[in-house]
Enzyme design. Structure first.
Site, PDB file in Angstrom:
ATOM      1  N   CYS A 118       0.835  -1.208   0.000  1.00 49.13           N
ATOM      2  CA  CYS A 118       0.000   0.000   0.000  1.00 49.13           C
ATOM      3  C   CYS A 118       0.877   1.267   0.000  1.00 49.13           C
ATOM      4  O   CYS A 118       1.849   1.359   0.730  1.00 49.13           O
ATOM      5  CB  CYS A 118      -0.945   0.084   1.190  1.00 49.13           C
ATOM      6  SG  CYS A 118      -2.079  -1.286   1.286  1.00 49.13           S
ATOM      7  N   ARG A 123       4.394  -0.283  -4.577  1.00 53.17           N
ATOM      8  CA  ARG A 123       4.037  -0.774  -3.240  1.00 53.17           C
ATOM      9  C   ARG A 123       2.749  -1.580  -3.235  1.00 53.17           C
ATOM     10  O   ARG A 123       2.401  -2.198  -2.222  1.00 53.17           O
ATOM     11  CB  ARG A 123       3.887   0.407  -2.269  1.00 53.17           C
ATOM     12  CG  ARG A 123       5.144   1.219  -2.093  1.00 53.17           C
ATOM     13  CD  ARG A 123       4.885   2.403  -1.196  1.00 53.17           C
ATOM     14  NE  ARG A 123       4.623   1.978   0.155  1.00 53.17           N
ATOM     15  CZ  ARG A 123       5.540   1.811   1.089  1.00 53.17           C
ATOM     16  NH1 ARG A 123       6.801   2.042   0.793  1.00 53.17           N
ATOM     17  NH2 ARG A 123       5.221   1.415   2.289  1.00 53.17           N
ATOM     18  N   TRP A 160      -2.433  -2.951  -1.731  1.00 52.72           N
ATOM     19  CA  TRP A 160      -2.001  -4.354  -1.821  1.00 52.72           C
ATOM     20  C   TRP A 160      -2.843  -5.069  -0.771  1.00 52.72           C
ATOM     21  O   TRP A 160      -2.636  -4.896   0.431  1.00 52.72           O
ATOM     22  CB  TRP A 160      -0.510  -4.455  -1.508  1.00 52.72           C
ATOM     23  CG  TRP A 160       0.077  -5.807  -1.726  1.00 52.72           C
ATOM     24  CD1 TRP A 160       0.615  -6.289  -2.892  1.00 52.72           C
ATOM     25  CD2 TRP A 160       0.231  -6.857  -0.759  1.00 52.72           C
ATOM     26  NE1 TRP A 160       1.071  -7.570  -2.696  1.00 52.72           N
ATOM     27  CE2 TRP A 160       0.842  -7.942  -1.408  1.00 52.72           C
ATOM     28  CE3 TRP A 160      -0.112  -6.989   0.589  1.00 52.72           C
ATOM     29  CZ2 TRP A 160       1.144  -9.136  -0.760  1.00 52.72           C
ATOM     30  CZ3 TRP A 160       0.174  -8.182   1.245  1.00 52.72           C
ATOM     31  CH2 TRP A 160       0.800  -9.238   0.564  1.00 52.72           C
ATOM     32  N   ASN A 188      -2.128   2.343   5.479  1.00 52.67           N
ATOM     33  CA  ASN A 188      -1.169   1.293   5.103  1.00 52.67           C
ATOM     34  C   ASN A 188      -0.802   0.567   6.386  1.00 52.67           C
ATOM     35  O   ASN A 188      -0.358   1.195   7.343  1.00 52.67           O
ATOM     36  CB  ASN A 188       0.070   1.935   4.461  1.00 52.67           C
ATOM     37  CG  ASN A 188       1.236   0.976   4.365  1.00 52.67           C
ATOM     38  OD1 ASN A 188       1.041  -0.228   4.257  1.00 52.67           O
ATOM     39  ND2 ASN A 188       2.444   1.503   4.403  1.00 52.67           N
ATOM     40  N   GLY A 189      -1.015  -0.748   6.410  1.00 52.49           N
ATOM     41  CA  GLY A 189      -0.688  -1.514   7.614  1.00 52.49           C
ATOM     42  C   GLY A 189      -1.785  -2.529   7.891  1.00 52.49           C
ATOM     43  O   GLY A 189      -2.593  -2.836   7.014  1.00 52.49           O
ATOM     44  N   GLU A 212      19.198 -16.562  -6.112  1.00 56.34           N
ATOM     45  CA  GLU A 212      18.703 -15.258  -6.542  1.00 56.34           C
ATOM     46  C   GLU A 212      18.222 -15.302  -7.998  1.00 56.34           C
ATOM     47  O   GLU A 212      17.202 -14.706  -8.343  1.00 56.34           O
ATOM     48  CB  GLU A 212      19.818 -14.204  -6.331  1.00 56.34           C
ATOM     49  CG  GLU A 212      19.521 -12.809  -6.798  1.00 56.34           C
ATOM     50  CD  GLU A 212      18.302 -12.143  -6.149  1.00 56.34           C
ATOM     51  OE1 GLU A 212      17.749 -12.692  -5.178  1.00 56.34           O
ATOM     52  OE2 GLU A 212      17.899 -11.099  -6.661  1.00 56.34           O
ATOM     53  N   LYS A 267      14.426 -14.420  -9.180  1.00 62.07           N
ATOM     54  CA  LYS A 267      14.097 -13.409 -10.192  1.00 62.07           C
ATOM     55  C   LYS A 267      13.129 -13.989 -11.222  1.00 62.07           C
ATOM     56  O   LYS A 267      12.156 -13.360 -11.603  1.00 62.07           O
ATOM     57  CB  LYS A 267      15.356 -12.907 -10.927  1.00 62.07           C
ATOM     58  CG  LYS A 267      16.302 -12.041 -10.165  1.00 62.07           C
ATOM     59  CD  LYS A 267      15.819 -10.642  -9.886  1.00 62.07           C
ATOM     60  CE  LYS A 267      14.998 -10.581  -8.661  1.00 62.07           C
ATOM     61  NZ  LYS A 267      15.519 -10.317  -7.380  1.00 62.07           N
ATOM     62  N   GLU A 295       9.606 -14.545  -9.735  1.00 55.44           N
ATOM     63  CA  GLU A 295       8.898 -13.302  -9.429  1.00 55.44           C
ATOM     64  C   GLU A 295       8.241 -12.681 -10.650  1.00 55.44           C
ATOM     65  O   GLU A 295       7.111 -12.216 -10.569  1.00 55.44           O
ATOM     66  CB  GLU A 295       9.890 -12.257  -8.871  1.00 55.44           C
ATOM     67  CG  GLU A 295      10.274 -12.461  -7.438  1.00 55.44           C
ATOM     68  CD  GLU A 295      11.251 -11.390  -6.967  1.00 55.44           C
ATOM     69  OE1 GLU A 295      11.013 -10.813  -5.910  1.00 55.44           O
ATOM     70  OE2 GLU A 295      12.266 -11.126  -7.657  1.00 55.44           O
ATOM     71  N   HIS A 331      20.728 -35.361  -4.582  1.00 55.81           N
ATOM     72  CA  HIS A 331      19.922 -35.835  -3.451  1.00 55.81           C
ATOM     73  C   HIS A 331      18.441 -35.490  -3.639  1.00 55.81           C
ATOM     74  O   HIS A 331      17.704 -35.368  -2.679  1.00 55.81           O
ATOM     75  CB  HIS A 331      20.447 -35.240  -2.145  1.00 55.81           C
ATOM     76  CG  HIS A 331      21.867 -35.629  -1.871  1.00 55.81           C
ATOM     77  ND1 HIS A 331      22.239 -36.912  -1.566  1.00 55.81           N
ATOM     78  CD2 HIS A 331      23.019 -34.907  -1.925  1.00 55.81           C
ATOM     79  CE1 HIS A 331      23.553 -36.962  -1.408  1.00 55.81           C
ATOM     80  NE2 HIS A 331      24.050 -35.754  -1.625  1.00 55.81           N
ATOM     81  N   LYS A 374       6.835  -4.218  -3.448  1.00 55.88           N
ATOM     82  CA  LYS A 374       8.257  -3.936  -3.265  1.00 55.88           C
ATOM     83  C   LYS A 374       8.620  -3.813  -1.791  1.00 55.88           C
ATOM     84  O   LYS A 374       9.696  -4.197  -1.374  1.00 55.88           O
ATOM     85  CB  LYS A 374       8.588  -2.634  -3.994  1.00 55.88           C
ATOM     86  CG  LYS A 374      10.024  -2.225  -3.866  1.00 55.88           C
ATOM     87  CD  LYS A 374      10.698  -2.259  -5.192  1.00 55.88           C
ATOM     88  CE  LYS A 374      12.184  -2.186  -5.105  1.00 55.88           C
ATOM     89  NZ  LYS A 374      12.840  -3.445  -5.419  1.00 55.88           N
TER      90      LYS A 374
HETATM   91  C1  G6P Z   1       9.877  -7.976  -1.118  1.00 57.93           C
HETATM   92  C2  G6P Z   1      10.498  -7.495  -2.408  1.00 57.93           C
HETATM   93  C3  G6P Z   1      11.861  -8.145  -2.597  1.00 57.93           C
HETATM   94  C4  G6P Z   1      12.747  -7.849  -1.401  1.00 57.93           C
HETATM   95  C5  G6P Z   1      12.087  -8.275  -0.087  1.00 57.93           C
HETATM   96  C6  G6P Z   1      12.840  -7.740   1.108  1.00 57.93           C
HETATM   97  O1  G6P Z   1       9.573  -9.315  -1.211  1.00 57.93           O
HETATM   98  O2  G6P Z   1       9.647  -7.805  -3.510  1.00 57.93           O
HETATM   99  O3  G6P Z   1      12.475  -7.621  -3.767  1.00 57.93           O
HETATM  100  O4  G6P Z   1      13.961  -8.537  -1.545  1.00 57.93           O
HETATM  101  O5  G6P Z   1      10.760  -7.733  -0.006  1.00 57.93           O
HETATM  102  O6  G6P Z   1      12.770  -6.346   1.096  1.00 57.93           O
HETATM  103  P1  G6P Z   1      13.828  -5.358   1.712  1.00 57.93           P
HETATM  104  O7  G6P Z   1      13.310  -3.995   1.352  1.00 57.93           O
HETATM  105  O8  G6P Z   1      13.812  -5.594   3.186  1.00 57.93           O
HETATM  106  O9  G6P Z   1      15.146  -5.651   1.103  1.00 57.93           O
END
Ligand code: G6P
Length: 615
Positions: free
Chosen positions: A2, A27, A75, A101-102, A488, A492, A495, A511, A610
């Site tokens: 949000c 957000r 969100w 937001n929260g 990672e 990616k 996501e 394994h 994000k």
């Molecule tokens: C969300 C974002 C990720 C990020 C994670 C941790 O899931 O989509 O890209 O790595 O939060 O966020 P931070 O801001 O704490 O790195």
């Protein structure tokens, strides 16, 4: 999770709010809404399911006049994404409108009491409870809006950043925060901006006040910013100067922020090292290490807490710190750590890594560590965010605002900071030879130029990407420093393309995951030249023997792997411990191009946000 925007002053509020929502759309983007006090004194609320563009379309034939307004991009947590559950929410009489937001944890109890009093609810959100509660307290006790907010927040358990408009007081916005971010911008004409982060404000003013937990701010154009707490004690948040350029907030000719941010990495890492590595490239100076030298070099243990991509950076940090500084390091998911009753010693150093500096679980992990007496060090990107303010010291990664939901430049920035930190501590602890230290520092300064070279593989990867769009599953393999790179890379892809992918330590494959391998499953292997290179070649052969199709990420000059791989992507050579920074580039590009081929909205992947400000 949000995004909140608000404006009150002499300018038209609507265009400022819409632009602000676009900046904050990373957000949350399942619905959006705006509340405006019109020139005729009406309090108009417009909401739409979908993106900010859907809200704009919905407002085309509406009265969007007025110089005071609040807006929200959502969100969903409580209640499906639709226009009824979207914010702002009206109070029962229609006098107030509120955005949030929260999460209000005790909303069910509060709602039952309000329903018993005959107050009608339209949505199923926790947020609507707030606006109904505030209005009920205000009307039944003849209080001002500020007083009613103070009484109401005494009853509320949970996290919130809220902003409220009152039709009867069109010259006022009241806003408050507890565990969710809120920034107030102080305009030159006595006008006020407010937002979840500084990005919607930066274009209008560089003077901002980051509200602290418990702060309630009253914004009235032409008057001083008034900040009190729920007990009406005056608070004094610091007014700071922000340094965000418009170019950093726009796509600059790239189709997506993610691609722009991938290509920004050489410049970002130069910014990250600037002022920290001297001109002769033989010394690293981190002020946090100078200020807290004894605490840091005498750490009995380091615990890294983080989430998502930042957690992957932490795994690389562990290897760097253990091998260079000989301090044991544990890497924890913040969400697990906070509820696990972990053993924490007062001479532990806890490093919290977060791009946004607002991740709720990481914040809670910091609080737990501080309560246990540990020293807490932050590695963040967003300047002035909650994590840098709640840690004892830390290092900013300085890669500029990251807007694409899939983190790219923040990850390489985090690994660069962890590399500098490990080298600095090793030097102070005497666990690294002087020559080796200098050689490593020098090599670190060459990384941005090597990233430029790595980015030259973009066209090759763009051509390769369509081959993988059919895949339902992909496997990413790496060992040692490249194992977190595999994790990672897989994250990616998941996501933004919605293809299932797993990252695995290459030798562990036998394994379990080896059972999945067939000619349908692409396998990406990070096989750069390091001390495990020969072993990774054996792992590649194990994949090939089962009909698997291998794409290998290799070091320039490699002549062996092309015999076993279907495709190879060549990277510049560097020291083993810095390889993750370079090897991440082709994996970011692969995920990006595969997602684009599949027609996905790369910057706004479904269900993700994000900044995860709820647990
Ligand atoms: C969300 C974002 C990720 C990020 C994670 C941790 O899931 O989509 O890209 O790595 O939060 O966020 P931070 O801001 O704490 O790195």
């Amino acid at each position: 999770m949000c995004g909140i925007v608000g404006y009150i002053g002499h300018k038209k509020a609507y265009p400022i709010l819409i632009k602000g929502l676009q900046r904050l759309e990373y957000r949350g983007y399942d619905s959006a809404g705006v509340a405006l006090i019109s020139e005729d004194g009406d309090l108009n609320v417009y909401k739409a399911k979908g993106k900010v563009s859907d809200l704009e379309a919905c407002c085309e034939d509406k009265d969007i006049s007025g110089c005071a307004g609040i807006a929200h991009t959502r969100w969903a947590t409580h209640g499906e994404p639709n226009s009824t559950n979207a914010h702002p929410h009206y109070s029962a009489s229609g006098r107030l409108a509120l955005i949030h937001n929260g999460i209000i944890e005790n909303y069910m109890t509060l709602k039952e009491k309000l329903v018993a009093l005959g107050i009608p609810f339209k949505s199923v959100t926790d947020t609507e409870v707030l606006v109904q509660l505030i209005e009920h307290i205000m009307l039944s006790n003849e209080l001002t809006l500020l007083e009613a907010v103070q009484v109401a927040l005494h009853q509320v358990i949970g996290a919130y950043a809220i902003a409220i408009l009152d039709r009867k007081h069109p010259d006022t916005i009241v806003c408050a925060r507890q565990s969710s971010p809120l920034v107030v911008g102080l305009g030159a004409d006595g006008d006020f901006y407010l937002a979840s982060d500084a990005s919607p404000i930066a274009e209008y003013t560089d003077k901002v006040a980051y509200l602290n937990d418990g702060d309630i701010a009253v914004l009235q154009p032409g008057k001083e910013l008034k900040v009190v707490n729920i007990d009406n004690e005056t608070q004094h948040p610091k007014v700071k100067q922000i340094d965000i350029t418009l170019g950093q907030l726009e796509k600059g000719g790239y189709p997506f922020f993610m691609l722009k941010e991938i290509f920004e990495q050489p410049a970002c890492l130069r910014d990250c090292m600037r002022g920290r590595i001297n001109v002769g490239a033989d010394r690293i100076t981190l002020s946090a290490v100078i200020d807290y030298r004894e605490k840091l070099i005498n750490a009995r243990r380091i615990i890294i807490v983080a989430c998502g991509t930042s957690w992957h950076a932490g795994l690389i940090g562990k290897q760097l710190i253990e091998s260079l500084c000989r301090i044991p390091v544990e890497v924890e998911y913040a969400s697990e750590f906070r509820y696990r009753d972990p053993v924490i010693y007062p001479d532990d150093v806890v490093i919290a890594i977060s791009q946004s500096g607002e991740t709720a679980d990481t914040l809670a992990a910091i609080e737990l560590a501080r309560r246990a007496g540990a020293f807490v060090f932050g590695i963040c990107n967003a300047i002035g965010a909650s994590i840098p303010r709640q840690t004892q010291t830390g290092v900013y990664i300085h890669v500029g605002p990251e807007i694409g939901v899939a983190s790219t430049k923040a990850f390489t920035g985090q690994v660069t900071v962890l590399s500098m930190l490990a080298l600095c501590l090793a030097h102070e602890r005497g666990t690294i030879r002087a020559e080796h230290y200098k050689e490593m520092v020098r090599e670190l300064t060459l990384i941005p130029a090597k990233l430029e070279k790595a980015l030259e593989s973009n066209e090759q990867i763009e051509r390769l990407a369509p081959i993988f769009t059919y895949a339902k599953n992909c496997l990413y393999l790496g060992r040692g420093y490249n194992y977190p790179v595999a994790l990672e890379g897989a994250l990616k892809l998941k996501e933004i393309s919605y293809i299932h992918a797993e990252g695995y330590p290459a030798a562990e494959m036998k394994h379990g995951p080896i059972a999945l391998i067939d000619s349908e499953m692409p396998v990406f292997v990070i096989a750069t030249r390091d001390h495990l290179y020969d072993k990774v070649i054996s792992n590649i052969q194990e994949v090939r023997a089962r009909g698997g199709r291998v794409t290998a990420i290799v070091t320039e000059g490699d002549t062996q792997i092309q015999k076993f791989a279907d495709h190879i992507i060549v990277l510049p050579d560097t020291l083993e411990c810095f390889q993750p920074i370079i090897a991440s580039i082709p994996l970011q590009l692969l995920a990006y191009h595969i997602a684009v081929c599949k027609g996905k909205d790369v910057d706004r992947p479904r269900n993700l946000a994000k900044s995860v400000t709820v647990e």
